[in-house]
Design a protein around this motif. Structure first.
Motif, PDB file in Angstrom:
ATOM      1  N   TYR A  83       0.833  -0.945   0.052  1.00 34.53           N
ATOM      2  CA  TYR A  83       0.016   0.079   0.141  1.00 34.53           C
ATOM      3  C   TYR A  83       0.939   1.421  -0.099  1.00 34.53           C
ATOM      4  CZ  TYR A  83      -4.669  -1.818   0.353  1.00 34.53           C
ATOM      5  OH  TYR A  83      -5.869  -2.467   0.232  1.00 34.53           O
ATOM      6  N   ILE A  84       1.834   1.113   0.905  1.00 38.76           N
ATOM      7  CA  ILE A  84       2.722   2.363   0.915  1.00 38.76           C
ATOM      8  C   ILE A  84       3.493   2.647  -0.498  1.00 38.76           C
ATOM      9  CG2 ILE A  84       5.150   3.281   2.010  1.00 38.76           C
ATOM     10  CD1 ILE A  84       3.883   1.856   4.714  1.00 38.76           C
ATOM     11  N   GLU A  85       4.068   1.573  -1.053  1.00 36.29           N
ATOM     12  CA  GLU A  85       4.876   1.493  -2.510  1.00 36.29           C
ATOM     13  C   GLU A  85       3.634   2.324  -3.529  1.00 36.29           C
ATOM     14  OE1 GLU A  85       6.595  -1.491  -5.683  1.00 36.29           O
ATOM     15  OE2 GLU A  85       5.547  -2.260  -3.869  1.00 36.29           O
ATOM     16  N   LEU A  86       2.585   1.794  -3.225  1.00 39.26           N
ATOM     17  CA  LEU A  86       1.570   2.470  -4.377  1.00 39.26           C
ATOM     18  C   LEU A  86       1.315   4.002  -4.236  1.00 39.26           C
ATOM     19  CD1 LEU A  86      -1.353   0.873  -6.215  1.00 39.26           C
ATOM     20  CD2 LEU A  86      -1.507   3.178  -5.089  1.00 39.26           C
ATOM     21  N   PHE A  87       1.271   4.313  -2.754  1.00 38.16           N
ATOM     22  CA  PHE A  87       1.068   5.619  -2.617  1.00 38.16           C
ATOM     23  C   PHE A  87       2.493   6.584  -3.168  1.00 38.16           C
ATOM     24  CE2 PHE A  87       2.366   9.490   0.095  1.00 38.16           C
ATOM     25  CZ  PHE A  87       1.089  10.027   0.265  1.00 38.16           C
ATOM     26  N   GLU A  88       3.746   5.930  -2.767  1.00 42.29           N
ATOM     27  CA  GLU A  88       4.795   6.580  -2.988  1.00 42.29           C
ATOM     28  C   GLU A  88       4.945   6.633  -4.800  1.00 42.29           C
ATOM     29  OE1 GLU A  88       7.693   6.368   0.637  1.00 42.29           O
ATOM     30  OE2 GLU A  88       7.800   4.799  -0.825  1.00 42.29           O
ATOM     31  N   LYS A  89       4.518   5.684  -5.249  1.00 38.85           N
ATOM     32  CA  LYS A  89       4.743   5.403  -6.672  1.00 38.85           C
ATOM     33  C   LYS A  89       3.880   6.603  -7.481  1.00 38.85           C
ATOM     34  CE  LYS A  89       6.253   3.610 -10.622  1.00 38.85           C
ATOM     35  NZ  LYS A  89       7.707   3.965 -11.056  1.00 38.85           N
ATOM     36  N   LEU A  90       2.423   6.544  -6.923  1.00 39.08           N
ATOM     37  CA  LEU A  90       1.671   7.405  -7.674  1.00 39.08           C
ATOM     38  C   LEU A  90       1.600   8.708  -7.383  1.00 39.08           C
ATOM     39  CD1 LEU A  90      -1.989   5.791  -7.571  1.00 39.08           C
ATOM     40  CD2 LEU A  90      -1.082   6.685  -9.412  1.00 39.08           C
ATOM     41  N   THR A  91       1.856   9.155  -6.388  1.00 41.39           N
ATOM     42  CA  THR A  91       2.253  10.585  -5.860  1.00 41.39           C
ATOM     43  C   THR A  91       3.793  11.258  -5.894  1.00 41.39           C
ATOM     44  OG1 THR A  91       2.813  10.178  -3.423  1.00 41.39           O
ATOM     45  CG2 THR A  91       0.460  10.266  -3.817  1.00 41.39           C
ATOM     46  N   GLY A  92       4.846  10.401  -6.243  1.00 36.41           N
ATOM     47  CA  GLY A  92       6.119  10.710  -6.480  1.00 36.41           C
ATOM     48  C   GLY A  92       6.603  11.476  -5.145  1.00 36.41           C
ATOM     49  N   THR A  93       6.020  11.153  -3.824  1.00 42.76           N
ATOM     50  CA  THR A  93       6.416  11.538  -2.725  1.00 42.76           C
ATOM     51  C   THR A  93       6.688  10.369  -1.665  1.00 42.76           C
ATOM     52  OG1 THR A  93       4.118  11.861  -2.041  1.00 42.76           O
ATOM     53  CG2 THR A  93       4.909  13.918  -2.913  1.00 42.76           C
ATOM     54  N   THR A  94       7.318  10.715  -0.495  1.00 46.20           N
ATOM     55  CA  THR A  94       7.735   9.778   0.510  1.00 46.20           C
ATOM     56  C   THR A  94       6.542   9.571   1.534  1.00 46.20           C
ATOM     57  OG1 THR A  94      10.216   9.908   0.075  1.00 46.20           O
ATOM     58  CG2 THR A  94       9.528   9.033   2.198  1.00 46.20           C
ATOM     59  N   PHE A  95       6.118   8.441   1.739  1.00 48.41           N
ATOM     60  CA  PHE A  95       5.021   8.364   2.717  1.00 48.41           C
ATOM     61  C   PHE A  95       5.593   8.673   4.106  1.00 48.41           C
ATOM     62  CE2 PHE A  95       2.779   5.768   5.570  1.00 48.41           C
ATOM     63  CZ  PHE A  95       1.322   6.319   5.369  1.00 48.41           C
ATOM     64  N   GLN A  96       4.985   9.414   4.970  1.00 47.27           N
ATOM     65  CA  GLN A  96       5.160   9.887   6.174  1.00 47.27           C
ATOM     66  C   GLN A  96       4.364   9.323   7.346  1.00 47.27           C
ATOM     67  OE1 GLN A  96       8.019  11.647   6.823  1.00 47.27           O
ATOM     68  NE2 GLN A  96       8.522  12.116   4.647  1.00 47.27           N
ATOM     69  N   PRO A  97       4.360   8.329   7.765  1.00 47.50           N
ATOM     70  CA  PRO A  97       3.521   7.635   8.709  1.00 47.50           C
ATOM     71  C   PRO A  97       3.204   8.474   9.771  1.00 47.50           C
ATOM     72  CG  PRO A  97       5.453   6.228   8.301  1.00 47.50           C
ATOM     73  CD  PRO A  97       5.771   7.514   7.787  1.00 47.50           C
ATOM     74  N   GLN A  98       1.897   8.674  10.253  1.00 49.74           N
ATOM     75  CA  GLN A  98       1.610   9.565  11.311  1.00 49.74           C
ATOM     76  C   GLN A  98       0.410   8.872  12.137  1.00 49.74           C
ATOM     77  OE1 GLN A  98       0.712  13.731  10.244  1.00 49.74           O
ATOM     78  NE2 GLN A  98       1.291  13.239   8.185  1.00 49.74           N
ATOM     79  N   GLN A  99       0.723   8.983  13.436  1.00 50.05           N
ATOM     80  CA  GLN A  99      -0.089   8.379  14.662  1.00 50.05           C
ATOM     81  C   GLN A  99      -0.486   9.315  15.507  1.00 50.05           C
ATOM     82  OE1 GLN A  99       2.116   4.697  15.836  1.00 50.05           O
ATOM     83  NE2 GLN A  99       0.695   3.479  14.793  1.00 50.05           N
ATOM     84  N   LEU A 100      -1.599   9.713  15.407  1.00 49.42           N
ATOM     85  CA  LEU A 100      -2.259  10.906  16.567  1.00 49.42           C
ATOM     86  C   LEU A 100      -2.941  10.094  17.486  1.00 49.42           C
ATOM     87  CD1 LEU A 100      -3.820  13.487  13.924  1.00 49.42           C
ATOM     88  CD2 LEU A 100      -1.286  13.209  14.998  1.00 49.42           C
ATOM     89  N   THR A 101      -3.213  10.598  18.762  1.00 53.20           N
ATOM     90  CA  THR A 101      -3.829  10.204  19.925  1.00 53.20           C
ATOM     91  C   THR A 101      -5.283  10.310  19.311  1.00 53.20           C
ATOM     92  OG1 THR A 101      -3.908  12.298  21.015  1.00 53.20           O
ATOM     93  CG2 THR A 101      -2.181  10.828  21.470  1.00 53.20           C
ATOM     94  N   ARG A 102      -6.149   9.554  20.108  1.00 48.66           N
ATOM     95  CA  ARG A 102      -7.700   9.600  20.089  1.00 48.66           C
ATOM     96  C   ARG A 102      -7.907  11.300  20.365  1.00 48.66           C
ATOM     97  NH1 ARG A 102     -12.245   6.719  19.842  1.00 48.66           N
ATOM     98  NH2 ARG A 102     -14.115   7.683  21.203  1.00 48.66           N
ATOM     99  N   GLU A 103      -7.536  11.707  21.331  1.00 48.04           N
ATOM    100  CA  GLU A 103      -7.919  12.926  21.552  1.00 48.04           C
ATOM    101  C   GLU A 103      -7.503  14.167  20.509  1.00 48.04           C
ATOM    102  OE1 GLU A 103      -6.217  10.872  23.813  1.00 48.04           O
ATOM    103  OE2 GLU A 103      -8.001  10.345  24.894  1.00 48.04           O
ATOM    104  N   GLU A 104      -6.381  13.805  19.918  1.00 51.94           N
ATOM    105  CA  GLU A 104      -5.889  14.642  18.811  1.00 51.94           C
ATOM    106  C   GLU A 104      -6.854  14.517  17.644  1.00 51.94           C
ATOM    107  OE1 GLU A 104      -1.195  15.125  19.293  1.00 51.94           O
ATOM    108  OE2 GLU A 104      -1.969  13.442  18.700  1.00 51.94           O
ATOM    109  N   VAL A 105      -7.427  13.350  17.255  1.00 47.98           N
ATOM    110  CA  VAL A 105      -8.052  13.221  15.851  1.00 47.98           C
ATOM    111  C   VAL A 105      -9.709  14.013  16.510  1.00 47.98           C
ATOM    112  CG1 VAL A 105      -9.485  11.399  14.925  1.00 47.98           C
ATOM    113  CG2 VAL A 105      -6.862  11.056  15.432  1.00 47.98           C
ATOM    114  N   PHE A 106     -10.008  13.811  17.630  1.00 47.29           N
ATOM    115  CA  PHE A 106     -11.228  14.257  17.881  1.00 47.29           C
ATOM    116  C   PHE A 106     -11.266  15.735  17.930  1.00 47.29           C
ATOM    117  CE2 PHE A 106     -14.264  15.977  20.772  1.00 47.29           C
ATOM    118  CZ  PHE A 106     -15.345  15.642  20.365  1.00 47.29           C
ATOM    119  N   GLU A 107      -9.932  16.362  18.594  1.00 48.56           N
ATOM    120  CA  GLU A 107     -10.038  17.760  18.248  1.00 48.56           C
ATOM    121  C   GLU A 107     -10.051  18.303  16.968  1.00 48.56           C
ATOM    122  OE1 GLU A 107      -6.980  21.333  19.958  1.00 48.56           O
ATOM    123  OE2 GLU A 107      -6.926  19.179  20.994  1.00 48.56           O
ATOM    124  N   LYS A 108      -9.015  17.676  16.152  1.00 49.08           N
ATOM    125  CA  LYS A 108      -8.876  18.565  14.825  1.00 49.08           C
ATOM    126  C   LYS A 108     -10.144  18.147  13.967  1.00 49.08           C
ATOM    127  CE  LYS A 108      -3.991  17.499  14.360  1.00 49.08           C
ATOM    128  NZ  LYS A 108      -3.483  18.889  14.171  1.00 49.08           N
TER     129      LYS A 108
END
Length: 308
Positions: A274-299
């Motif tokens: 999945y990550i390979e396809l993202f990088e191949k299609l967009t020409g960018t490097t995938f940046q894994p991000q993990q937010l807390t449940r509270e951060e997700v709710f707030e944003k």
């Protein structure tokens, strides 16, 4: 992740991959989970970063095609979430096929030459290009398997009017042409994909994700013709390799069949693809991000207030 309760939330629906929240009467929040489905069955283990890949790639593609067809998206407040207009959906999956592969190939291999009312030319090999892209729609099932449907049946069942269906076909073919163009710039062939449409304020609007590995199949362009001539398997980036693994393990979502066990190595392989396809299609490097449940709710809550 358990269900959220957002400000002004009026409904919640859990799909095979996405959790969908209705806000008031006019907004939707979609959170892409790491769940993976195949043959309309949710597989037993989540795939790390799959939700982020799907959400960010869908956002990228919706932005890159908004001049071709209006779409539902307003904002992507977190890596896994999108917020946009609530639309009245057409219960049709609009599948566009440029190559003879997947479901179309299985139909063709079994001797059939009509798929969803579309005539399939004789003397084609698996993965060959069709003379022109074909639209092979299916019904959008709320539960269970989607089913192939013809244009005549769409009109008879009143899933769309003739004028609506004509416009949907134009949008779908133009979106596919843009998708092929974007893919080819990155050395890929968009072989087939699906689109979902809805209506908002009397206008037809593109909904959901587009041109992601869950909704599309890509081949590597380099060496494609040579592999076809030699009858070799094509190199592809899509979810088809998951379906092939399931078929090899005697699972196609049919009654009485058991989903095979997914070990850590296989789960990580799927994530990497999945990550390979993202990088191949967009020409960018995938940046894994993990937010807390509270951060997700707030944003997401902040974004809701902005668009309400």
């Amino acid at each position: 992740m358990s269900e959220f309760h957002f400000p002004e939330q009026t409904n919640f629906y859990q799909g095979k991959v996405r959790d969908v929240y209705t806000i008031g009467s006019d907004l939707l929040v979609m959170i892409a989970s790491d769940r993976i489905s195949a043959f309309d069955v949710i597989l037993p283990r989540p795939i790390p970063y799959k939700g982020q890949v799907l959400n960010q790639l869908a956002s990228y593609m919706l932005d890159a095609t908004k001049d071709v067809c209006p779409n539902w998206l307003l904002d992507t407040p977190t890596p896994n979430s999108s917020i946009g207009h609530k639309c009245d959906p057409y219960k049709i999956e609009v599948v566009v096929r440029g190559n003879l592969c997947g479901h179309a190939w299985r139909t063709y291999y079994n001797g059939k030459r009509i798929l969803c009312g579309a005539l399939l030319p004789d003397n084609l090999k698996e993965n060959d290009f069709f003379p022109e892209p074909l639209i092979t729609p299916s019904t959008k099932a709320s539960k269970g398997h989607d089913e192939d449907i013809s244009e005549q049946e769409i009109l008879e069942l009143k899933l769309a009017t003739q004028s609506e269906w004509n416009q949907i076909k134009i949008y779908a073919l133009n979106l596919f042409a843009r998708g092929k163009e974007l893919a080819l710039k990155q050395g890929l062939i968009l072989a087939d994909t699906k689109y979902e449409f809805g209506k908002r304020d009397g206008k037809i609007v593109l909904m959901d994700e587009i041109h992601t590995p869950d909704s599309s199949r890509y081949f590597y362009a380099d060496g494609f013709d040579d592999r076809q001539l030699k009858g070799e398997k094509q190199k592809q980036l899509s979810k088809e390799f998951v379906r092939e693994w399931l078929i090899q393990n005697e699972f196609m979502g049919k009654e009485g069949q058991t989903v095979p066990e997914m070990n850590d190595g296989w789960v990580n392989t799927i994530s990497s693809r999945y990550i390979e396809l993202f990088e191949k299609l967009t020409g960018t490097t995938f940046q894994p991000q993990q937010l807390t449940r509270e951060e997700v709710f707030e944003k997401i809550s902040t974004s809701i207030k902005k668009y309400r």
